[in-house]
Design an enzyme around this catalytic site. Structure first.
Site, PDB file in Angstrom:
ATOM      1  N   GLU A 175      -1.309 -15.569  24.994  1.00  0.00           N
ATOM      2  CA  GLU A 175      -0.495 -15.548  23.753  1.00  0.00           C
ATOM      3  C   GLU A 175      -0.055 -16.952  23.339  1.00  0.00           C
ATOM      4  O   GLU A 175       1.069 -17.172  22.876  1.00  0.00           O
ATOM      5  CB  GLU A 175       0.683 -14.573  23.878  1.00  0.00           C
ATOM      6  CG  GLU A 175       0.153 -13.148  24.007  1.00  0.00           C
ATOM      7  CD  GLU A 175       1.016 -12.056  23.424  1.00  0.00           C
ATOM      8  OE1 GLU A 175       1.968 -12.371  22.696  1.00  0.00           O
ATOM      9  OE2 GLU A 175       0.721 -10.886  23.685  1.00  0.00           O
TER      10      GLU A 175
HETATM   11  N1  CAA Z   1       4.561 -16.509  10.789  1.00  0.00           N
HETATM   12  C1  CAA Z   1       4.090 -16.485   9.539  1.00  0.00           C
HETATM   13  N2  CAA Z   1       3.291 -17.458   9.037  1.00  0.00           N
HETATM   14  C2  CAA Z   1       2.973 -18.465   9.847  1.00  0.00           C
HETATM   15  C3  CAA Z   1       3.419 -18.561  11.166  1.00  0.00           C
HETATM   16  C4  CAA Z   1       4.267 -17.522  11.632  1.00  0.00           C
HETATM   17  N3  CAA Z   1       4.745 -17.545  12.867  1.00  0.00           N
HETATM   18  N4  CAA Z   1       2.924 -19.675  11.739  1.00  0.00           N
HETATM   19  C5  CAA Z   1       2.192 -20.283  10.812  1.00  0.00           C
HETATM   20  N5  CAA Z   1       2.209 -19.564   9.665  1.00  0.00           N
HETATM   21  C6  CAA Z   1       1.582 -19.910   8.413  1.00  0.00           C
HETATM   22  C7  CAA Z   1       2.032 -21.281   7.951  1.00  0.00           C
HETATM   23  O1  CAA Z   1       3.222 -21.209   7.200  1.00  0.00           O
HETATM   24  C8  CAA Z   1       0.872 -21.740   7.129  1.00  0.00           C
HETATM   25  O2  CAA Z   1       0.944 -21.154   5.848  1.00  0.00           O
HETATM   26  P1  CAA Z   1       0.834 -22.076   4.517  1.00  0.00           P
HETATM   27  O3  CAA Z   1      -0.458 -22.826   4.682  1.00  0.00           O
HETATM   28  O4  CAA Z   1       0.830 -21.078   3.416  1.00  0.00           O
HETATM   29  O5  CAA Z   1       2.027 -22.976   4.545  1.00  0.00           O
HETATM   30  C9  CAA Z   1      -0.335 -21.127   7.821  1.00  0.00           C
HETATM   31  O6  CAA Z   1       0.167 -20.034   8.590  1.00  0.00           O
HETATM   32  C10 CAA Z   1      -1.052 -22.089   8.724  1.00  0.00           C
HETATM   33  O7  CAA Z   1      -0.109 -22.611   9.652  1.00  0.00           O
HETATM   34  P2  CAA Z   1      -0.409 -23.913  10.495  1.00  0.00           P
HETATM   35  O8  CAA Z   1      -0.848 -25.011   9.568  1.00  0.00           O
HETATM   36  O9  CAA Z   1       0.763 -24.180  11.370  1.00  0.00           O
HETATM   37  O10 CAA Z   1      -1.688 -23.444  11.355  1.00  0.00           O
HETATM   38  P3  CAA Z   1      -2.558 -24.195  12.438  1.00  0.00           P
HETATM   39  O11 CAA Z   1      -3.968 -23.911  12.159  1.00  0.00           O
HETATM   40  O12 CAA Z   1      -2.122 -25.625  12.556  1.00  0.00           O
HETATM   41  O13 CAA Z   1      -2.258 -23.406  13.781  1.00  0.00           O
HETATM   42  C11 CAA Z   1      -1.071 -22.764  15.746  1.00  0.00           C
HETATM   43  C12 CAA Z   1      -1.031 -23.197  14.273  1.00  0.00           C
HETATM   44  C13 CAA Z   1       0.362 -22.705  16.138  1.00  0.00           C
HETATM   45  C14 CAA Z   1      -1.786 -23.748  16.638  1.00  0.00           C
HETATM   46  C15 CAA Z   1      -1.737 -21.355  15.851  1.00  0.00           C
HETATM   47  O14 CAA Z   1      -3.112 -21.435  15.595  1.00  0.00           O
HETATM   48  C16 CAA Z   1      -1.516 -20.693  17.203  1.00  0.00           C
HETATM   49  O15 CAA Z   1      -0.460 -20.102  17.460  1.00  0.00           O
HETATM   50  N6  CAA Z   1      -2.532 -20.769  18.069  1.00  0.00           N
HETATM   51  C17 CAA Z   1      -2.479 -20.053  19.366  1.00  0.00           C
HETATM   52  C18 CAA Z   1      -3.049 -18.687  19.189  1.00  0.00           C
HETATM   53  C19 CAA Z   1      -2.692 -17.789  20.309  1.00  0.00           C
HETATM   54  O16 CAA Z   1      -1.539 -17.659  20.684  1.00  0.00           O
HETATM   55  N7  CAA Z   1      -3.717 -17.109  20.824  1.00  0.00           N
HETATM   56  C20 CAA Z   1      -3.550 -16.098  21.810  1.00  0.00           C
HETATM   57  C21 CAA Z   1      -4.157 -14.835  21.327  1.00  0.00           C
HETATM   58  S1  CAA Z   1      -3.595 -13.301  21.893  1.00  0.00           S
HETATM   59  C22 CAA Z   1      -3.782 -13.240  23.557  1.00  0.00           C
HETATM   60  O17 CAA Z   1      -3.349 -14.094  24.208  1.00  0.00           O
HETATM   61  C23 CAA Z   1      -4.522 -12.118  24.243  1.00  0.00           C
HETATM   62  C24 CAA Z   1      -3.938 -10.782  24.193  1.00  0.00           C
HETATM   63  O18 CAA Z   1      -4.614  -9.801  24.417  1.00  0.00           O
HETATM   64  C25 CAA Z   1      -2.533 -10.590  23.899  1.00  0.00           C
END
Ligand code: CAA
Length: 379
Positions: free
Chosen positions: A363
């Protein structure tokens, strides 16, 4: 956790879950771990108890108890086994985007499959080429009339082999990057959806983790959640909710490790006295408690923010990061306190150490949590 439990209802629920964990899970966890077995029968029993939907509204079949209570339950259950606990927490995470952004029809479908009938859910974001960079998803969803055709591969999907409902992120417009991603609800029986390789993991071995292959999977357009292009935000919102859950599960792993270390330090004698008489051990135990209790405050604070419908992005990441780092360190320390025995499969702490590690990765890695936290600070 006792300090954080406020109501009689919470106390009774946690007692019930403790008994369930100690009778149905804990005695078998080492065997399941050895065989890499996901104990579906026990998970089904937990689903019947409604452990996947404690914080969902009652009108949709949930218990309406709030996310803080759900986190307490996950912490308690994870003391028995983290992999089993995540079957419930990840089902909850998969439901978040639907319950938050879905149509009434989609909410009812989700509630029926996951809450009322007790099915498992999967959150399908990660792909072989997009883990931390989840906006770079390569899976496609091509509109054809009143349907979408999904093609691609998801990996490391929790519950994937047994889920009844999948929340899937796919690109409806590759030229738009993360703004071209959309969320879809896919049911298990949909032709073209197959379960691929099941992962053989070093820890977290009671959790089902698989690859999912989508080959010309046709879903009605009515299964798209929200608008085209809203998928990335939906996925991030799910993670905002899921990260406190993961923090709570990690706390349970750490708490169990601490309890095992305390018990062992009282009965293990060296140099003519129990090792807990040594200041070196006492200070380690104190540090372990400090790490867990401070992280616990952060996890329950983040959960309270969700319950109060306040922004949780930053606090969810803080909670996840601190709690999972605490659990890892505490599990390592527990192995150290048990010494040679701690490293042996005969004792439970080496499993806790292997289980704890996944939570610094899943996550969102704890490095990604820092990306989220600093991004929020600099916004
Ligand atoms: N809520 C709502 N909107 C959000 C948000 C949130 N928490 N976070 C970002 N956004 C929006 C932003 O506002 C932005 O919108 P605008 O362009 O309209 O302003 C858009 O999304 C893009 O945001 P970023 O520019 O911050 O995006 P980024 O590409 O730089 O990525 C990141 C941000 C934090 C690195 C994200 O990609 C991330 O969290 N990556 C990790 C993913 C992850 O946790 N993966 C695990 C998957 S699930 C798992 O583990 C397995 C399972 O089975 C559970």
């Amino acid at each position: 956790m006792a300090f954080h439990v406020h109501t009689e209802e919470q106390r009774e629920l946690i007692d019930l879950v403790r008994k369930f964990g100690e009778s149905e899970i804990r005695p078998h966890a080492a065997d399941w771990d050895k065989r890499g077995e996901c104990p579906l029968n026990v998970i089904r029993a937990g689903l019947e108890m409604g452990l996947q939907c404690l914080d969902q509204p009652e009108e949709y079949g949930g218990a309406g108890l709030g996310t803080k209570t759900a986190c307490m339950v996950f912490e308690e259950l994870a003391k028995s086994d983290a992999g089993v606990t995540c079957a419930f927490s990840v089902t909850g995470t998969a439901a978040v985007p639907v319950m938050k952004y879905g149509t009434e029809e989609q909410k009812q479908l989700c509630a029926d499959i996951l809450f009322r009938k007790g099915g498992l859910g999967s959150f399908c974001l990660t792909e072989p080429g997009s883990g931390s960079d989840s906006g770079a998803s390569r899976m496609t969803a091509v509109r054809q009339g009143d349907s979408y055709v999904l093609n691609g591969t998801k990996c490391f999907i929790t519950n994937g082999g047994y889920a009844e409902l999948y929340f899937v992120i796919a690109s409806t417009d590759r030229s738009k990057g993360n703004k071209g991603l959309s969320g879809f609800l896919v049911t298990r029986d949909t032709p073209g959806l197959t379960v691929g390789k099941e992962e053989d993991k070093c820890g977290f071995r009671t959790s089902n983790t698989v690859e999912l292959v989508f080959e010309d999977v046709v879903v009605p357009a009515s299964c798209r959640v929200g608008r085209e292009g809203d998928g990335f935000k939906q996925a991030m919102a799910a993670l905002d909710h899921g990260r406190p859950y993961i923090g709570a599960v990690a706390l349970g792993v750490g708490q169990r490790a601490l309890e095992e270390a305390i018990a062992y330090s009282k009965v293990r004698s060296q140099f003519g006295q129990p090792i807990c008489n040594n200041q070196a051990i006492r200070f380690m135990l104190a540090d372990m408690e400090m790490r867990l209790e401070s992280a616990r405050c952060l996890v329950y604070h983040a959960a309270e923010l969700i319950d109060q419908h306040l922004p949780v992005t930053m606090n969810g990441s803080i909670a996840k990061c601190c709690a999972t780092d605490a659990a890892m360190q505490v599990a390592l320390d527990a192995v150290q306190i048990l010494g040679g025995y701690g490293y042996m499969r005969e004792y439970p702490v080496e499993k806790l150490m292997r289980d704890a590690k996944i939570f610094q990765i899943v996550e969102g890695t704890n490095q990604i949590q820092r990306v989220v936290i600093s991004g929020q600070l600099l916004k």
